[in-house]
Structures are given as C-alpha cells and as structure tokens.
Design a protein around this motif. Structure first.
Motif, PDB file in Angstrom:
ATOM      1  N   THR A 274       0.851  -1.191   0.000  1.00  0.00           N
ATOM      2  CA  THR A 274       0.000   0.000   0.000  1.00  0.00           C
ATOM      3  C   THR A 274       0.888   1.242   0.000  1.00  0.00           C
ATOM      4  OG1 THR A 274      -0.082  -0.028   2.419  1.00  0.00           O
ATOM      5  CG2 THR A 274      -1.855  -1.175   1.226  1.00  0.00           C
ATOM      6  N   VAL A 275       0.335   2.367  -0.410  1.00  0.00           N
ATOM      7  CA  VAL A 275       1.090   3.618  -0.451  1.00  0.00           C
ATOM      8  C   VAL A 275       0.765   4.440   0.792  1.00  0.00           C
ATOM      9  CG1 VAL A 275       1.124   3.625  -2.958  1.00  0.00           C
ATOM     10  CG2 VAL A 275      -0.705   4.806  -1.768  1.00  0.00           C
ATOM     11  N   ASP A 276       1.575   5.432   1.026  1.00  0.00           N
ATOM     12  CA  ASP A 276       1.356   6.318   2.158  1.00  0.00           C
ATOM     13  C   ASP A 276      -0.020   6.964   2.045  1.00  0.00           C
ATOM     14  OD1 ASP A 276       1.705   9.380   3.208  1.00  0.00           O
ATOM     15  OD2 ASP A 276       2.808   7.907   4.436  1.00  0.00           O
ATOM     16  N   PRO A 277      -0.812   7.002   3.134  1.00  0.00           N
ATOM     17  CA  PRO A 277      -2.151   7.583   3.079  1.00  0.00           C
ATOM     18  C   PRO A 277      -2.170   9.004   2.537  1.00  0.00           C
ATOM     19  CG  PRO A 277      -1.850   6.406   5.131  1.00  0.00           C
ATOM     20  CD  PRO A 277      -0.507   6.423   4.454  1.00  0.00           C
ATOM     21  N   ALA A 278      -1.156   9.777   2.853  1.00  0.00           N
ATOM     22  CA  ALA A 278      -1.115  11.154   2.354  1.00  0.00           C
ATOM     23  C   ALA A 278      -0.977  11.176   0.835  1.00  0.00           C
ATOM     24  CB  ALA A 278       0.042  11.904   3.017  1.00  0.00           C
ATOM     25  N   ALA A 279      -0.129  10.266   0.305  1.00  0.00           N
ATOM     26  CA  ALA A 279       0.051  10.215  -1.152  1.00  0.00           C
ATOM     27  C   ALA A 279      -1.226   9.749  -1.836  1.00  0.00           C
ATOM     28  CB  ALA A 279       1.210   9.279  -1.490  1.00  0.00           C
ATOM     29  N   GLU A 280      -1.918   8.788  -1.219  1.00  0.00           N
ATOM     30  CA  GLU A 280      -3.161   8.318  -1.818  1.00  0.00           C
ATOM     31  C   GLU A 280      -4.236   9.402  -1.767  1.00  0.00           C
ATOM     32  OE1 GLU A 280      -5.827   4.263  -2.016  1.00  0.00           O
ATOM     33  OE2 GLU A 280      -4.507   4.569  -0.285  1.00  0.00           O
ATOM     34  N   LEU A 281      -4.247  10.195  -0.689  1.00  0.00           N
ATOM     35  CA  LEU A 281      -5.215  11.285  -0.593  1.00  0.00           C
ATOM     36  C   LEU A 281      -4.946  12.343  -1.654  1.00  0.00           C
ATOM     37  CD1 LEU A 281      -7.574  12.545   0.970  1.00  0.00           C
ATOM     38  CD2 LEU A 281      -5.889  13.652   2.470  1.00  0.00           C
ATOM     39  N   ALA A 282      -3.656  12.632  -1.894  1.00  0.00           N
ATOM     40  CA  ALA A 282      -3.301  13.629  -2.904  1.00  0.00           C
ATOM     41  C   ALA A 282      -3.694  13.165  -4.302  1.00  0.00           C
ATOM     42  CB  ALA A 282      -1.798  13.910  -2.842  1.00  0.00           C
TER      43      ALA A 282
ATOM     44  N   GLU B 232     -15.908  -1.908 -17.316  1.00  0.00           N
ATOM     45  CA  GLU B 232     -16.061  -2.819 -16.177  1.00  0.00           C
ATOM     46  C   GLU B 232     -14.739  -2.990 -15.446  1.00  0.00           C
ATOM     47  OE1 GLU B 232     -18.984  -4.128 -15.286  1.00  0.00           O
ATOM     48  OE2 GLU B 232     -20.036  -3.223 -16.970  1.00  0.00           O
ATOM     49  N   CYS B 233     -14.073  -1.854 -15.170  1.00  0.00           N
ATOM     50  CA  CYS B 233     -12.749  -1.892 -14.553  1.00  0.00           C
ATOM     51  C   CYS B 233     -12.654  -0.853 -13.444  1.00  0.00           C
ATOM     52  CB  CYS B 233     -11.675  -1.643 -15.618  1.00  0.00           C
ATOM     53  SG  CYS B 233      -9.976  -1.744 -15.009  1.00  0.00           S
ATOM     54  N   GLU B 234     -11.982  -1.216 -12.350  1.00  0.00           N
ATOM     55  CA  GLU B 234     -11.718  -0.308 -11.237  1.00  0.00           C
ATOM     56  C   GLU B 234     -10.268   0.161 -11.312  1.00  0.00           C
ATOM     57  OE1 GLU B 234     -13.745   0.788  -8.998  1.00  0.00           O
ATOM     58  OE2 GLU B 234     -15.491  -0.525  -9.152  1.00  0.00           O
ATOM     59  N   ALA B 235      -9.981   1.298 -10.673  1.00  0.00           N
ATOM     60  CA  ALA B 235      -8.613   1.809 -10.611  1.00  0.00           C
ATOM     61  C   ALA B 235      -8.169   1.878  -9.160  1.00  0.00           C
ATOM     62  CB  ALA B 235      -8.522   3.184 -11.259  1.00  0.00           C
ATOM     63  N   SER B 236      -6.901   1.535  -8.893  1.00  0.00           N
ATOM     64  CA  SER B 236      -6.361   1.623  -7.538  1.00  0.00           C
ATOM     65  C   SER B 236      -4.882   1.966  -7.611  1.00  0.00           C
ATOM     66  CB  SER B 236      -6.571   0.314  -6.772  1.00  0.00           C
ATOM     67  OG  SER B 236      -5.899  -0.748  -7.411  1.00  0.00           O
ATOM     68  N   LEU B 237      -4.317   2.341  -6.469  1.00  0.00           N
ATOM     69  CA  LEU B 237      -2.920   2.760  -6.415  1.00  0.00           C
ATOM     70  C   LEU B 237      -2.172   1.868  -5.432  1.00  0.00           C
ATOM     71  CD1 LEU B 237      -0.913   4.962  -7.380  1.00  0.00           C
ATOM     72  CD2 LEU B 237      -1.527   6.275  -5.332  1.00  0.00           C
ATOM     73  N   ARG B 238      -1.077   1.265  -5.893  1.00  0.00           N
ATOM     74  CA  ARG B 238      -0.242   0.420  -5.046  1.00  0.00           C
ATOM     75  C   ARG B 238       1.227   0.676  -5.398  1.00  0.00           C
ATOM     76  NH1 ARG B 238      -4.432  -0.243  -2.944  1.00  0.00           N
ATOM     77  NH2 ARG B 238      -5.396  -2.159  -2.143  1.00  0.00           N
ATOM     78  N   ALA B 239       2.099   0.064  -4.617  1.00  0.00           N
ATOM     79  CA  ALA B 239       3.534   0.145  -4.879  1.00  0.00           C
ATOM     80  C   ALA B 239       4.069  -1.264  -5.082  1.00  0.00           C
ATOM     81  CB  ALA B 239       4.251   0.820  -3.710  1.00  0.00           C
ATOM     82  N   PHE B 240       4.738  -1.505  -6.206  1.00  0.00           N
ATOM     83  CA  PHE B 240       5.251  -2.849  -6.469  1.00  0.00           C
ATOM     84  C   PHE B 240       6.444  -2.785  -7.412  1.00  0.00           C
ATOM     85  CE2 PHE B 240       1.666  -1.994  -9.341  1.00  0.00           C
ATOM     86  CZ  PHE B 240       2.196  -2.255 -10.597  1.00  0.00           C
ATOM     87  N   HIS B 241       7.162  -3.864  -7.439  1.00  0.00           N
ATOM     88  CA  HIS B 241       8.314  -4.023  -8.338  1.00  0.00           C
ATOM     89  C   HIS B 241       7.918  -4.980  -9.466  1.00  0.00           C
ATOM     90  CE1 HIS B 241      11.309  -1.910  -5.845  1.00  0.00           C
ATOM     91  NE2 HIS B 241      10.617  -2.389  -4.804  1.00  0.00           N
ATOM     92  N   PRO B 242       8.572  -4.840 -10.631  1.00  0.00           N
ATOM     93  CA  PRO B 242       9.617  -3.856 -10.965  1.00  0.00           C
ATOM     94  C   PRO B 242       9.037  -2.460 -11.196  1.00  0.00           C
ATOM     95  CG  PRO B 242       9.165  -5.244 -12.853  1.00  0.00           C
ATOM     96  CD  PRO B 242       8.357  -5.800 -11.729  1.00  0.00           C
TER      97      PRO B 242
END
Length: 626
Positions: free
Chosen positions: A474-482, A498-508
């Motif tokens: 998960t990303v920092d709550p402040a970054a997700e709020l921004a 029929e697609c949702e959008a979300s924000l995460r942190a992953f490699h590569p």
C-alpha cells in the motif's frame, strides 16, 4: 439347402412364420458389391495381394493340421500382364468349390469360429472378391489333399457374377494345392508389375511362417518371407538385440528411435517392440502402429493399440488373438483389445519407473524430448507421478523447477489460467514473494491440483486479482489522498470497461500499471460484449437473454504503480482532458502487456488514447517553437 434340411427347418418354425414356399432368396448384384468393396471396405487395391497370400497361408495351415510334414510354400509370379499365385495347401474338391468359392460370406474356416480366429488368418468368406478390385476375371485351379482320389477342378468367375466349374485331368495339377490366375483390368496394370508385387508381398508377408517367393518374367525369384520377427529371434547379447531392433525401426518405420521397449502380452499372443520417437510430437497426433496378425501385416496405422497418452512411441507387434475388422485393415475394438491396450500401457509405465530407479541418464534424455508425454501418463498413474515429481519441470515464478522443490519453498501454490496471464504477472508475483505456477500448458494445471491430493499440507489455489492485490504494498495515506482526484477520474473513465482503478507500490518499477482480471471477470466481460453486439444488431431477444445472465463477478482492476516516476507525475495532472487521455493510455499499455485480445471498446480506447497523446505532443511542440 437340401429337401431334408427344409423339412427339418419347417418342423422348427413357430406358428405364423412363413413356410419355405413363401421365402425368397436375396439377389446379389456382384458388380455393386465389388464397387462397395473397392471404394468403401478396402482402402487400396493393393489388398488383393494380401487376400491371396492369406488364402494360401490358411490352406497350408489346414493341410499341416492333418499332415505336419506337408510342404509349405507360396509361389507368386508377376510380369505386369498377369499374376499367378500357387500354394501347397489343402486344396478343394468340386463340392468344396461350389460350397465355398461360389457363396459370398461362406468360409471353410468358419465351422468353429474361435478355432478359426486362433488358427487362420481369414474368417469372413469375402477375401477372394478383393481380386475383382484389380481384375475382371478370376481363375482358380485346385486339387484336394483331403481326398487324394478327387480330380483337379477349375473355377472361373467374372465380375458380373457369373462363374463356371469344370473337372480337369490329373495332369492339370498333379500335386494338392491351389493356383489362382489374374489378369489386370484396364488401368490396373501397375498392381501386377514385378517390383510392385514384390514390395507388396514383402510388406504383407515378411513375417509369415511359410516360404513366400516372388518371380518375374525372367524367372528370378525374390524371397520375401523373413520369419521369425526380429523381436523373436535369438541374439548373442542384449546389446545385439537392441541394435537389431533399432535397425528394424530405421528400415521399416523410417526413424532412429531414442529408445526401445520390449512388448509381450502372452494371453493375447502379442509380441513386439515400442520405439520411442526421437522428437516431440503433439498429443493430438494419432498413433501409427504396425500390427501383424499371425505374421500377416494387418495395418501400419493402428491407432487403438496403445492408450492415448502413449503418443511418444510407435509400435510394431504381431498378435495371434486380436480380432481384425472385415476389411482386415484395423483391429476390432473389443474387450480383448482394451485388455491389450491396458497391458501395453502398464509395460511403458514400468519401463519409465525402471529408468527413474536405475538409469537417470537415459531418463534425462527421454524427458528432454518427451516430458509432455510423461505428464500425460502421470495424469492417470499416481505411482508414476510420485516417481517423476523430482524430475518433471514446471514454469514457475522461481524459474523452471520441479513441483517437489517448488512445494518445499511455498506453502500455497497459485495457478494461472493461461501462459499470457503468467507472463504478465510473473515479475510482480516473484517480487511480492508469491509462488505461481504457469497453468497454461497442457496437463500442468491438472498435475499441480493433484499434488494437493498426494501431498497433505500443500495448498493449490487459482490466482485471482484479490490475491495479487493483497500482496502489493500500500502507499502512504497522504500520497493516496493527494491522488484522490485523479483516481476518481480514472474510475469514471474505466467504468464503461467494467474496470476499477487503484494505487499500489510494487516491483519492478519499470511497470507503470498492471491490469488484473480473473476468469470470472473475463467471462462477464465476454457476456457483456456479446450482449452489446446483439443489441447493436437489433436482436433484442438474444440481448435480453444475455442481459438476464449478468453476474456479480468482481470487476477487472487497473493497478497504478506509485513507485514508477511517470505514474507519480501523471497523478499531479490537473488538466481534466489530459488526465482522461493518460488514464486511457495507461489502460491500453497494461492491456497490451496482458496479451489478451482487446474488445471493440478497448480497441477504440487504444486508438483514441494514442491519437490524443500524439495530438498533445504535437501541440506542445508547436507552442514551444513559437
């Protein structure tokens, strides 16, 4: 039927059944029957020679049953204008000729059918008709060994159904046996050429137990019989035997085998060898096995001799008990064949387990070519699966490893549904510590699932979007709020897909976005697309039916990677039109990485986002130039 037999039959006939006076005899159009045989029963005119050889061999067998010391030879003469085949068999009397040669479907070997199957090649009483495929007339001169006082008899038949019989003088055939003379029909001369007849005789009769030769117009004779079969001959050493079988495979089957497996099923009198193909073949390819019946070649394309999973070998066998079909070009699929199939499959399994136990080098060479075949076998055999677990390789997020090793590293084994899904998710899953197996290859998914049954404690689960998302940081709550404004716009843009959008942190970090959709999501998307197409086509009924099937499957997910520098810049875009275009561009790029087919809506989105971004780039360049 004689009068005494008719009277006896009338006494047995129940009330209400017509009397012989009311009976009628079927009329047979022999020309039509010959056409049926040549175009439907037999696959090629060449079978005429096999039927002649078969009759000669059976006649010799019958004579030797009463006189074991009787001569046993078949002599063929062919020069392109005629073919003559002579045997030293039991021969026929005049009564036998009328009884057997002139009655279609009646065979002298059918008195005891089980004995016929055991002792004779032919059983159906139609073999001689095969000669009408290449000739308009058949001449048979025969003398009985069972009745030495009986004179020679000539039987002459034509393809229109007529035949004649005449008794000959003793000089016409001094010794018992039978001679058949054929002259080719116009257009069939090639089947009477010496070289062609020699090759056919060698193919059909090489393993026959009696002396078979072919002579041409010059009188030179070629010996075509070469019994016993190579697998039944004595050899000085096991190595010499192996080499002889390899040479047989090269000469007869046309390839150098990777290995050779002896086959022996005594109850069915089946003996021979299985030759391992030197290169991989498709599991869908039907087996082309060479089957002899009591030495006579039955077929070179038998496809029911081995289990379907044994597609990595070709067999050559001789059998005494399996039943041929009426055309004698395949095996009758009955309980006997099923039992032989199971026994031969068991032999191949034992060979493999023997290699695993005592010859890992040969096993490694075999698996390097036929791992797919072993996986097919392992589906049906828990013991073999256990033996092969350390040796069968699977594509995983840890690289190519055995299931044994992979299960030791991961408590839960996740399966993808397709190769493309695995290749899209593998780098992300590996970085997140997920143990994922590529289930898109034939047999792999089934074997991985069976591992959970054989190994208590191993959990196998289908990979789904929730599992992947749960393992992304998960990303920092402040970054997700921004990023909230951008994400809200992204959800609006992606809603029609029929697609949702979300924000995460992953490699590569080089992957800006990941498109996740499981089997349920794909099925729902296919249904929605079909519904839309039906509605566009004006098919309201079908569109209504598809609409009623709408499911509650979770939507696909576009996961944006907060570690990617470009994504972090995109999240700060405050131009609504540009933000919309970048969302479409990120979706399109993730769709291409997933390698799944694009729908019509997705195709339009790809085109629109590309042109939109191109237009923005050109406009910016033009402004900077001013």
């Amino acid at each position: 039927m004689d009068h005494a037999a008719e009277a006896a039959d009338a006494n047995r006939r129940p009330a209400g059944i017509p009397t012989p006076a009311d009976d009628h005899t079927f009329q047979v159009d022999l020309r039509g029957l010959v056409d049926l045989l040549s175009h439907h029963l037999y696959s090629s005119p060449k079978v005429y020679l096999r039927e002649l050889l078969q009759n000669g061999v059976d006649a010799i067998t019958a004579r030797r049953a009463a006189d074991p010391g009787a001569p046993a030879a078949v002599r063929i003469t062919a020069d392109g204008t005629a073919l003559r085949i002579e045997d030293t068999g039991v021969g026929l009397t005049e009564a036998d000729v009328h009884r057997f040669l002139a009655t279609i479907g009646r065979s002298s070997k059918r008195g005891d059918l089980e004995s016929a199957r055991r002792d004779y090649l032919g059983q159906f009483g139609i073999g001689l008709l095969a000669c009408f495929v290449v000739a308009d007339e058949i001449t048979v001169v025969t003398r009985s060994a069972a009745d030495p006082a009986a004179p020679p008899v000539e039987w002459r038949a034509t393809a229109d159904g007529r035949y004649g019989v005449r008794v000959l003088g003793g000089d016409a055939r001094p010794e018992p046996g039978t001679t058949v003379l054929l002259r080719p029909r116009r257009g069939c001369e090639e089947w009477f050429e010496t070289d062609r007849v020699t090759q056919l005789a060698r193919d059909f009769g090489a393993l026959l137990p009696y002396d078979v030769t072919v002579a041409g117009a010059d009188g030179r004779r070629a010996v075509v019989s070469d019994a016993p079969a190579v697998w039944d001959r004595p050899h000085a050493t096991p190595a010499a035997r192996h080499l002889a079988l390899v040479r047989y495979c090269e000469e007869v089957l046309g390839f150098t085998p990777l290995d050779v497996v002896d086959l022996d099923v005594p109850p069915a009198g089946v003996r021979g060898a299985a030759f391992v193909l030197p290169s991989a073949v498709s599991p869908a390819m039907r087996g082309r096995h060479r089957v002899h019946l009591k030495g006579m070649l039955l077929t070179e394309t038998a496809d029911g001799l081995l289990p379907e999973w044994a597609f990595f070998v070709r067999c050559a066998v001789d059998t005494e008990a399996l039943r041929p079909t009426a055309s004698r070009e395949s095996l009758y699929d009955d309980e006997a064949l099923a039992a032989v199939r199971e026994a031969l499959g068991s032999t191949l399994r034992k060979w493999l387990t023997g290699l695993a136990a005592g010859d890992p080098e040969r096993l490694s060479r075999f698996l390097g070519v036929h791992q797919l075949g072993v996986k097919a076998m392992a589906q049906h055999d828990d013991e073999l699966f256990e033996v092969m677990l350390p040796r069968l390789m699977f594509e995983t997020t840890d690289g190519p490893v055995s299931l044994d090793e992979f299960a030791d590293r991961h408590r839960v084994l996740h399966l993808t549904d397709s190769v493309d899904e695995f290749r899209q998710i593998a780098p992300i899953a590996a970085a997140a510590g997920l143990g994922v197996v590529n289930g898109g290859y034939t047999y792999d998914a089934d074997l991985v699932r069976r591992l959970a049954v054989l190994r208590p404690g191993v959990v196998v689960d289908r990979l789904d979007p929730d599992t992947v998302t749960a393992h992304l940081d998960t990303v920092d709550p402040a970054a997700e709020l921004a990023a909230g404004t951008f994400l809200a716009l992204a959800r609006t843009v992606l809603d029609p897909l029929e697609c949702e959008a979300s924000l995460r942190a992953f490699h590569p970090v080089t992957v800006p976005a990941l498109l996740l959709d499981g089997r349920d999501e794909r099925n729902e998307r296919s249904r929605a697309q079909a519904e839309s197409e039906a509605a566009d086509a004006g098919d309201d009924v079908w569109a209504g039916i598809l609409g009623s099937l709408r499911g509650d499957a979770p939507r696909a997910r576009l996961v944006l990677n907060h570690l990617n520098p470009l994504v972090r810049r995109i999240l700060t875009v405050d131009d609504a039109d540009l933000a919309r275009t970048t969302v479409e561009g990120l979706y399109g790029q993730a769709l291409l990485l997933s390698r799944r087919p694009a729908s019509a809506k997705e195709g339009a989105l790809l085109n629109r986002s590309f042109l939109g971004l191109l237009e923005r780039a050109v406009r910016t360049t033009a402004t900077e130039d001013k």
